[in-house]
Design a protein around this motif. Structure first.
Motif, short mmCIF file in Angstrom:
data_model
loop_
_atom_site.label_atom_id
_atom_site.label_comp_id
_atom_site.label_asym_id
_atom_site.label_seq_id
_atom_site.Cartn_x
_atom_site.Cartn_y
_atom_site.Cartn_z
N GLY A 205 50.24 3.14 44.73
CA GLY A 205 51.43 3.20 43.89
C GLY A 205 52.17 1.88 43.93
N GLU A 208 58.61 0.35 44.71
CA GLU A 208 59.76 0.73 43.90
C GLU A 208 60.95 -0.18 44.14
N THR A 209 60.75 -1.20 44.93
CA THR A 209 61.78 -2.23 45.12
C THR A 209 61.11 -3.59 45.13
N LEU A 243 57.74 0.39 35.63
CA LEU A 243 59.12 0.72 35.99
C LEU A 243 60.03 -0.49 35.78
N LEU A 245 63.54 -2.37 37.25
CA LEU A 245 64.52 -2.51 38.34
C LEU A 245 65.70 -3.31 37.78
N VAL A 254 66.57 -2.90 42.99
CA VAL A 254 66.22 -1.48 42.95
C VAL A 254 66.53 -0.95 41.55
N ARG A 255 66.14 0.29 41.36
CA ARG A 255 66.43 0.91 40.07
C ARG A 255 67.67 1.79 40.18
N ARG A 281 48.27 8.96 42.37
CA ARG A 281 49.36 8.10 42.81
C ARG A 281 50.38 8.91 43.59
N ASP A 283 53.64 8.07 43.24
CA ASP A 283 54.84 8.07 42.40
C ASP A 283 54.54 8.81 41.09
N TYR A 285 55.30 7.27 37.93
CA TYR A 285 55.41 6.31 36.83
C TYR A 285 54.11 6.29 36.02
N ILE A 309 58.19 8.76 32.77
CA ILE A 309 58.07 9.35 34.10
C ILE A 309 57.51 10.76 33.95
#
Length: 633
Positions: A205, A208-209, A243, A245, A254-255, A281, A283, A285, A309
């Motif tokens: 995955g 996410e940051t 994604l 952010l 971040v989001r 995955r 996540d 996304y 998503i």
């Protein structure tokens, strides 16, 4: 002569090897080595009927092994420990004396292990192991029905061939039926046993940051992210979006839920359709080609900043369709909360603030500031690198002015920070860039190693434009550019195409496809019924083909074996030469030969009985010899 037990010993080792084949990479190395050694050692013990393990010790080892792996079972991981436990039992059984029921246990364990392997690794190689194992186990069961009557039974090679023919016909029929049932039996939307899948399959995955400077180097990840079936794209269009952010937080990007805006529209070339086959995955996304318009085939939620998503976990294989317009602009018709996209990180070095101030003073035109920022990156001679990276609390400053080396997160984070300080609304977009195109299958192969981050800025015309500052690295051609130039060799193209079609036809075959097949089949049948009667020529051809088929079938059914036909010819010639009285009840060929004192009859009887009494057909040479004798008679 062949001993049945010896064949069963060989088949025991073969099925043990086949059931482990799909999951060799997932087995504990010590147990794998023991299992591989146990196969030849077990066969050697069977030949000499001497075994290293007494029954009580074998039972103790089996219980300890099962207990060991039972303790490793968790809610997230069931399949792998269970398969290991069954493999322990199989190894113990291979190294102990075997009777009929023991061979049966080996075959059953092998089937269960392969069934468990389907939850761990369902690549195309699994199909090969499945077919071979079905043939081996069925043949073993057929031999077992003979072995259970006499464990020391010896069989001639001719008899063994007949037995093997029977043993091979059964799995062939069963595999054909399996294909039919696979298509006909109703499918569920999600695999029923998916909860047994090991969690490791869902570990792939995107991050996410974005936090550049947290590592001094990054390691390559060769795992596959997804396949995308569609036309080949220009290198500048191979951006796969996942994604967005949008906010800095404690040194990271971040989001945060973006503010709602007015309407938006895609301004660009005609949209393309891609079918995406993601790997499991962790996540939710959904990968899309940048700029996406629509995602179909899975329930999802679309965000205002073009993220899709999934509403449920995507820890299994499936497919969905994406309509996208590569290279297009996203024009926003309503107001955009510029303050939301202008918020800079709390900690910014004085050099970066000074640089942003100089860019800001170049004018109110956003386009001029965007171009000034691009010039700075081009002139700074930054390098794209994955080792010896800047680190520490002010890694971005070090990246821009000191080390001047970093990967996409450094470029994108530096750019968005300077852009926001210079009054340019911006956000980060995470996804993938590049991918290997397989012309044989017509799809992109996108790996985790191509994960990428770029920037979107809000231009003066209220459109979000993609800017990839990594492309301004002085070595971009030899780093990022290689992602477009690495082509699969023909062998990898063929191998991956086979696996791709296997996934497409079997692994992600779902209820929707099943219904589509049924509808298409029904439509074709209706079309057949609606076709007008063929013309006279067509009728003649159809009638002729049917007639030929009937004649061939009739001839094939009525044709007698060659042995019977030879015997009939001999009887006819003897009747012509010696009269019908020569045939007495109970007299055979040998008696008739003595009765008429004919060497030809004696030789005919010797050759004929030599084959018939050995329960085999006449060879071509014997058949020719008998035909010559009939001519002489």
């Amino acid at each position: 002569m062949v001993r049945i037990k010896r064949l069963l010993d060989i088949l025991s080792g073969v099925v043990a090897l086949l059931c482990m084949g799909p999951i060799l990479a997932y087995l504990d190395l010590p147990l794998l080595l023991i299992a591989l050694i146990a196969i030849p050692v077990g066969f050697w013990c069977d030949r000499r009927e001497r075994y290293p393990l007494p029954v009580w010790l074998a039972t103790l080892i089996a219980l300890c092994g099962m207990a060991l792996y039972a303790m490793q079972i968790t809610r997230a991981e069931v399949a792998i420990p269970v398969v290991h436990a069954m493999l322990v039992l199989l190894v113990v059984r291979l190294l102990t004396p075997k009777e009929s029921r023991d061979y049966l246990q080996i075959f059953v364990l092998a089937l269960f292990i392969l069934a468990g392997a389907s939850l761990i690794n369902l690549e195309i190689g699994f199909a090969l192991y499945l077919v071979l194992l079905v043939f081996a186990v069925t043949l073993g069961l057929v031999l077992l029905t003979v072995h259970v009557t006499d464990q020391k039974l010896l069989m001639t090679r001719q008899d063994l061939k007949k037995l093997i023919k029977v043993g091979l016909v059964l799995p062939a029929i069963s595999l054909l039926l399996m294909l039919v049932f696979f298509v006909v039996l109703p499918r569920t939307r999600h695999p029923l046993w998916n909860f047994l899948n090991p969690s490791s399959k869902g570990q792939v995955g995107l991050a996410e940051t974005v936090q550049p400077g947290s590592f001094s180097q990054i390691s390559a990840n060769n795992a596959l992210a997804f396949r995308a079936e569609g036309p080949e794209l220009a290198p500048e269009d191979r951006y796969w979006r996942a994604l967005v952010l949008n906010q800095p937080k404690e040194g990271r990007w971040v989001r945060s839920t973006p503010p709602k805006t007015g309407g938006s529209r895609i301004d660009g070339p005609a949209p393309l359709t891609f079918t995406i086959y993601p790997e499991p995955r962790s996540d939710r996304y959904l990968m899309t080609l940048d700029r996406p318009l629509l995602v179909d085939g899975i329930r999802n939620n679309q965000t205002v900043d073009q993220m899709f998503i999934a509403r449920s976990a995507i820890d299994h294989r499936f497919r969905y369709e994406v309509r996208a317009s590569p290279g297009a602009l996203l024009k926003v018709s309503g107001d955009v909360d510029r303050d939301f996209y202008l918020r800079p990180p709390l900690v910014v070095s004085p050099r970066m603030r000074a640089l942003a101030s100089r860019i800001l003073t170049q004018g109110d035109d956003v386009s001029v500031r965007i171009e000034a920022l691009a010039d700075f990156f081009r002139n700074q001679e930054l390098s794209y690198a994955q080792d010896d990276l800047p680190s520490g609390p002010d890694a971005i400053d070090s990246f821009l002015f000191e080390k001047k080396r970093g990967y996409c997160e450094f470029f994108a984070s530096a750019y968005i920070t300077l852009a926001r300080l210079a009054g340019i609304p911006a956000r980060l977009v995470g996804g993938y860039y590049g991918g290997d195109y397989n012309p044989m299958g017509g799809y992109y192969l996108v790996g985790e190693a191509t994960a990428h981050v770029w920037v979107e800025v809000l231009a003066a015309d209220n459109s979000w434009q993609r800017i990839d500052p990594s492309q301004w690295a002085i070595n971009a051609e030899t780093t990022l550019g290689l992602r477009d130039r690495e082509q699969l060799n023909p062998f990898r193209q063929l191998a991956d195409s086979l696996n791709y079609h296997w996934v497409q036809a079997v692994v992600v075959f779902d209820l929707k496809q099943q219904i589509t097949i049924f509808r298409e089949t029904r439509a074709k049948l209706r079309n057949l019924r609606s076709v007008q009667a063929p013309e006279q020529l067509g009728k003649v051809v159809v009638a002729l083909l049917l007639g030929i088929g009937l004649v061939v079938c009739s001839f094939a059914l009525r044709r007698k074996p060659k042995e019977v036909r030879l015997l009939g010819e001999l009887r006819k010639k003897l009747e012509q030469r010696y009269g019908a009285d020569i045939f007495q009840p109970g007299s055979g060929l040998a008696e008739i030969g003595e009765q008429v004192d004919s060497d030809i009859c004696r030789e005919f009887a010797r050759i004929y009985y030599g084959a018939i009494f050995r329960d085999r057909s006449l060879t071509a040479q014997e058949f020719s010899q008998l035909k010559n004798l009939l001519k002489k008679l």
